[in-house]
Design an enzyme around this catalytic site. Structure first.
Site, PDB file in Angstrom:
ATOM      1  N   GLU A  18     -21.181 -13.020   0.875  1.00 25.81           N
ATOM      2  CA  GLU A  18     -20.230 -11.928   1.129  1.00 25.81           C
ATOM      3  C   GLU A  18     -19.267 -11.836  -0.052  1.00 25.81           C
ATOM      4  O   GLU A  18     -18.755 -12.856  -0.518  1.00 25.81           O
ATOM      5  CB  GLU A  18     -19.440 -12.206   2.425  1.00 25.81           C
ATOM      6  CG  GLU A  18     -20.291 -12.248   3.676  1.00 25.81           C
ATOM      7  CD  GLU A  18     -20.969 -10.926   3.988  1.00 25.81           C
ATOM      8  OE1 GLU A  18     -20.393  -9.866   3.659  1.00 25.81           O
ATOM      9  OE2 GLU A  18     -22.080 -10.947   4.553  1.00 25.81           O
ATOM     10  N   HIS A  24      -3.617 -18.356 -19.202  1.00 29.35           N
ATOM     11  CA  HIS A  24      -4.538 -19.437 -18.816  1.00 29.35           C
ATOM     12  C   HIS A  24      -3.757 -20.632 -18.258  1.00 29.35           C
ATOM     13  O   HIS A  24      -4.169 -21.283 -17.312  1.00 29.35           O
ATOM     14  CB  HIS A  24      -5.383 -19.875 -20.011  1.00 29.35           C
ATOM     15  CG  HIS A  24      -6.287 -18.783 -20.524  1.00 29.35           C
ATOM     16  ND1 HIS A  24      -7.063 -18.019 -19.678  1.00 29.35           N
ATOM     17  CD2 HIS A  24      -6.534 -18.326 -21.778  1.00 29.35           C
ATOM     18  CE1 HIS A  24      -7.743 -17.132 -20.397  1.00 29.35           C
ATOM     19  NE2 HIS A  24      -7.442 -17.291 -21.666  1.00 29.35           N
ATOM     20  N   SER A  35     -17.497 -19.087 -19.129  1.00 30.37           N
ATOM     21  CA  SER A  35     -18.895 -18.636 -19.108  1.00 30.37           C
ATOM     22  C   SER A  35     -19.561 -18.905 -20.450  1.00 30.37           C
ATOM     23  O   SER A  35     -18.884 -19.124 -21.464  1.00 30.37           O
ATOM     24  CB  SER A  35     -18.953 -17.134 -18.794  1.00 30.37           C
ATOM     25  OG  SER A  35     -18.591 -16.376 -19.936  1.00 30.37           O
ATOM     26  N   THR A  36     -20.887 -18.836 -20.451  1.00 29.06           N
ATOM     27  CA  THR A  36     -21.625 -19.017 -21.709  1.00 29.06           C
ATOM     28  C   THR A  36     -21.301 -17.896 -22.699  1.00 29.06           C
ATOM     29  O   THR A  36     -21.557 -18.026 -23.890  1.00 29.06           O
ATOM     30  CB  THR A  36     -23.152 -19.046 -21.448  1.00 29.06           C
ATOM     31  OG1 THR A  36     -23.490 -17.956 -20.565  1.00 29.06           O
ATOM     32  CG2 THR A  36     -23.592 -20.351 -20.816  1.00 29.06           C
ATOM     33  N   LEU A  56     -13.417 -32.203   0.026  1.00 27.40           N
ATOM     34  CA  LEU A  56     -13.794 -30.987  -0.700  1.00 27.40           C
ATOM     35  C   LEU A  56     -14.493 -31.320  -2.022  1.00 27.40           C
ATOM     36  O   LEU A  56     -14.052 -32.188  -2.763  1.00 27.40           O
ATOM     37  CB  LEU A  56     -12.523 -30.180  -1.014  1.00 27.40           C
ATOM     38  CG  LEU A  56     -12.706 -28.953  -1.913  1.00 27.40           C
ATOM     39  CD1 LEU A  56     -13.326 -27.792  -1.149  1.00 27.40           C
ATOM     40  CD2 LEU A  56     -11.369 -28.514  -2.526  1.00 27.40           C
ATOM     41  N   ARG A  89      -2.154 -14.618 -24.606  1.00 19.99           N
ATOM     42  CA  ARG A  89      -3.163 -14.791 -23.552  1.00 19.99           C
ATOM     43  C   ARG A  89      -3.196 -16.212 -22.999  1.00 19.99           C
ATOM     44  O   ARG A  89      -3.421 -16.428 -21.813  1.00 19.99           O
ATOM     45  CB  ARG A  89      -4.548 -14.414 -24.097  1.00 19.99           C
ATOM     46  CG  ARG A  89      -4.727 -12.925 -24.381  1.00 19.99           C
ATOM     47  CD  ARG A  89      -6.120 -12.648 -24.935  1.00 19.99           C
ATOM     48  NE  ARG A  89      -7.143 -13.154 -24.043  1.00 19.99           N
ATOM     49  CZ  ARG A  89      -7.603 -12.499 -22.973  1.00 19.99           C
ATOM     50  NH1 ARG A  89      -7.160 -11.307 -22.696  1.00 19.99           N
ATOM     51  NH2 ARG A  89      -8.521 -13.044 -22.205  1.00 19.99           N
ATOM     52  N   ASP A 127     -10.342 -14.349 -12.629  1.00 21.66           N
ATOM     53  CA  ASP A 127     -10.222 -13.394 -13.735  1.00 21.66           C
ATOM     54  C   ASP A 127      -8.827 -12.770 -13.768  1.00 21.66           C
ATOM     55  O   ASP A 127      -8.181 -12.632 -12.728  1.00 21.66           O
ATOM     56  CB  ASP A 127     -11.307 -12.306 -13.585  1.00 21.66           C
ATOM     57  CG  ASP A 127     -11.587 -11.577 -14.888  1.00 21.66           C
ATOM     58  OD1 ASP A 127     -11.101 -12.031 -15.950  1.00 21.66           O
ATOM     59  OD2 ASP A 127     -12.289 -10.550 -14.841  1.00 21.66           O
ATOM     60  N   GLY A 128      -8.401 -12.408 -14.965  1.00 21.54           N
ATOM     61  CA  GLY A 128      -7.145 -11.664 -15.122  1.00 21.54           C
ATOM     62  C   GLY A 128      -6.012 -12.450 -15.767  1.00 21.54           C
ATOM     63  O   GLY A 128      -4.875 -11.963 -15.811  1.00 21.54           O
TER      64      GLY A 128
HETATM   65  C1  IPE Z   1     -15.885 -14.044 -16.173  1.00 19.63           C
HETATM   66  O1  IPE Z   1     -14.755 -13.433 -16.653  1.00 19.63           O
HETATM   67  C2  IPE Z   1     -15.911 -15.474 -16.593  1.00 19.63           C
HETATM   68  C3  IPE Z   1     -14.889 -16.339 -16.016  1.00 19.63           C
HETATM   69  C4  IPE Z   1     -14.016 -16.001 -15.121  1.00 19.63           C
HETATM   70  C5  IPE Z   1     -14.904 -17.682 -16.497  1.00 19.63           C
HETATM   71  P1  IPE Z   1     -14.775 -12.603 -18.018  1.00 19.63           P
HETATM   72  O2  IPE Z   1     -13.401 -12.080 -18.214  1.00 19.63           O
HETATM   73  O3  IPE Z   1     -15.347 -13.427 -19.103  1.00 19.63           O
HETATM   74  O4  IPE Z   1     -15.813 -11.448 -17.679  1.00 19.63           O
HETATM   75  P2  IPE Z   1     -16.029 -10.026 -18.349  1.00 19.63           P
HETATM   76  O5  IPE Z   1     -16.163 -10.224 -19.822  1.00 19.63           O
HETATM   77  O6  IPE Z   1     -14.840  -9.202 -18.020  1.00 19.63           O
HETATM   78  O7  IPE Z   1     -17.273  -9.500 -17.688  1.00 19.63           O
HETATM   79  C1  IPE Z   2     -10.145 -15.391 -16.819  1.00 24.93           C
HETATM   80  O1  IPE Z   2      -9.162 -14.598 -17.367  1.00 24.93           O
HETATM   81  C2  IPE Z   2     -10.289 -16.716 -17.522  1.00 24.93           C
HETATM   82  C3  IPE Z   2     -11.490 -16.821 -18.353  1.00 24.93           C
HETATM   83  C4  IPE Z   2     -12.443 -15.940 -18.428  1.00 24.93           C
HETATM   84  C5  IPE Z   2     -11.630 -18.018 -19.134  1.00 24.93           C
HETATM   85  P1  IPE Z   2      -9.419 -13.700 -18.629  1.00 24.93           P
HETATM   86  O2  IPE Z   2      -9.088 -14.469 -19.854  1.00 24.93           O
HETATM   87  O3  IPE Z   2     -10.798 -13.124 -18.628  1.00 24.93           O
HETATM   88  O4  IPE Z   2      -8.359 -12.565 -18.412  1.00 24.93           O
HETATM   89  P2  IPE Z   2      -8.530 -11.007 -18.672  1.00 24.93           P
HETATM   90  O5  IPE Z   2      -9.761 -10.570 -17.955  1.00 24.93           O
HETATM   91  O6  IPE Z   2      -8.651 -10.833 -20.134  1.00 24.93           O
HETATM   92  O7  IPE Z   2      -7.290 -10.414 -18.118  1.00 24.93           O
HETATM   93 MG    MG Z   3     -11.595 -11.444 -17.873  1.00 32.21          MG
END
Ligand code: IPE
Ligand code: IPE
Ligand code: MG
Length: 253
Positions: free
Chosen positions: A219, A49, A77-78, A143, A45, A32-33
């Site tokens: 964990e 990615h 995610s879905t 792996l 954005r 995430d992030g």
């Molecule tokens: C969770 O991240 C899904 C993935 C990392 C693929 P999101 O960025 O979608 O989650 P929320 O919306 O902050 O909960």
């Molecule tokens: C995680 O990064 C990748 C996916 C969920 C596909 P984000 O796209 O959720 O990045 P933030 O959370 O908006 O920073």
């Molecule tokens: Mg996110």
């Protein structure tokens, strides 16, 4: 026993020691992030990615070298279909992009590519790329690089419940046979051990519909580091933290 330890020199935290014996068998990561990483740099954005894809490569390589058996990466995610079409389209191109560049390296490293999630709903070009990688690496026994793509834990549980009900109706399963272990066998992860360590980057402390059943005794390791900035050093820190924990599974240590 020095030979059983790995020493890692890290810039910010000094030496981190992890033992080869205590490497988690299955590490799952909520990557995430990416968006925030891009925003900080006034980039779109999708640039985040793209950068995150490079982290996938580095972390896969590190996990493989450390002897991790399964690395599950939550990639889409879905619920991520709710994002703007431009971003979703870009995310759906990433598996091809990633695999067209790194598949030879994955094959070389004996990595087996797998996925959990509903593949059918993905665009055909994404399906082809993933399918091809899975076929080409099917005989590898290093792996397991398991992408959670169009994955949602609730959908997975609904599918499992439907399949259980069907088997009970058909007489293939009795009500008494529905146990913890039976449910696990109906999940997309039926062939995998449950994650030992879950890492979520970017400072969010939630599961976002990820492996609700499988994480019962996992964990957790949360870090503020954004996924594109996550590196081997951070993976080692997470493993070091994991190795200090006492896993009791409800019993006494
Ligand atoms: C969770 O991240 C899904 C993935 C990392 C693929 P999101 O960025 O979608 O989650 P929320 O919306 O902050 O909960
Ligand atoms: C995680 O990064 C990748 C996916 C969920 C596909 P984000 O796209 O959720 O990045 P933030 O959370 O908006 O920073
Ligand atoms: Mg996110």
């Amino acid at each position: 026993m020095a030979h059983k330890q790995w020493f890692w020199q890290t810039k910010n935290t000094g030496d981190v020691t992890i033992s080869k014996e205590g490497i988690p068998v299955h590490i799952a990561i909520i990557m995430d992030g990416n968006g925030r990483w891009a925003k900080k740099r006034a980039l779109p954005r999708i640039a985040g990615h793209n950068e995150g894809m490079k982290t996938v490569r580095e972390i896969t390589r590190s996990a493989s070298q450390l002897g991790v058996k399964v690395l599950t990466l939550y990639a889409f995610s879905t619920e991520n279909w709710k994002r703007p079409k431009l971003e979703v389209d870009f995310l759906m191109k990433l598996p091809e992009e990633f695999l067209s560049t790194f598949l030879p390296e994955l094959i070389e490293e004996n990595v087996r590519v797998e996925m959990i999630g509903d593949i059918e709903q993905l665009p055909k070009h994404t399906q082809r790329a993933v399918q091809n990688a899975m076929e080409q690496t099917a005989d590898n026994d290093g792996l397991i690089l398991n992408f959670a793509l169009n994955y949602g834990s609730r959908t997975e549980l609904v599918q499992a419940i439907r399949a259980v009900v069907k088997d009970v109706k058909d007489g293939a399963l009795s009500e008494q046979e529905i146990t913890d272990a039976t449910i696990s066998r109906y999940l997309m992860t039926s062939h995998l051990p449950e994650p030992d360590l879950l890492i979520r980057t970017s400072g969010e402390h939630r599961l976002s519909n990820f492996m609700l059943w499988q994480l019962a005794y996992t964990e957790f390791f949360f870090t503020d580091v954004l996924w594109p900035d996550f590196s081997e050093k951070h993976l080692i820190e997470a493993i070091a933290s994991y190795q200090k924990r006492s896993r009791r599974f409800g019993g006494l240590s």
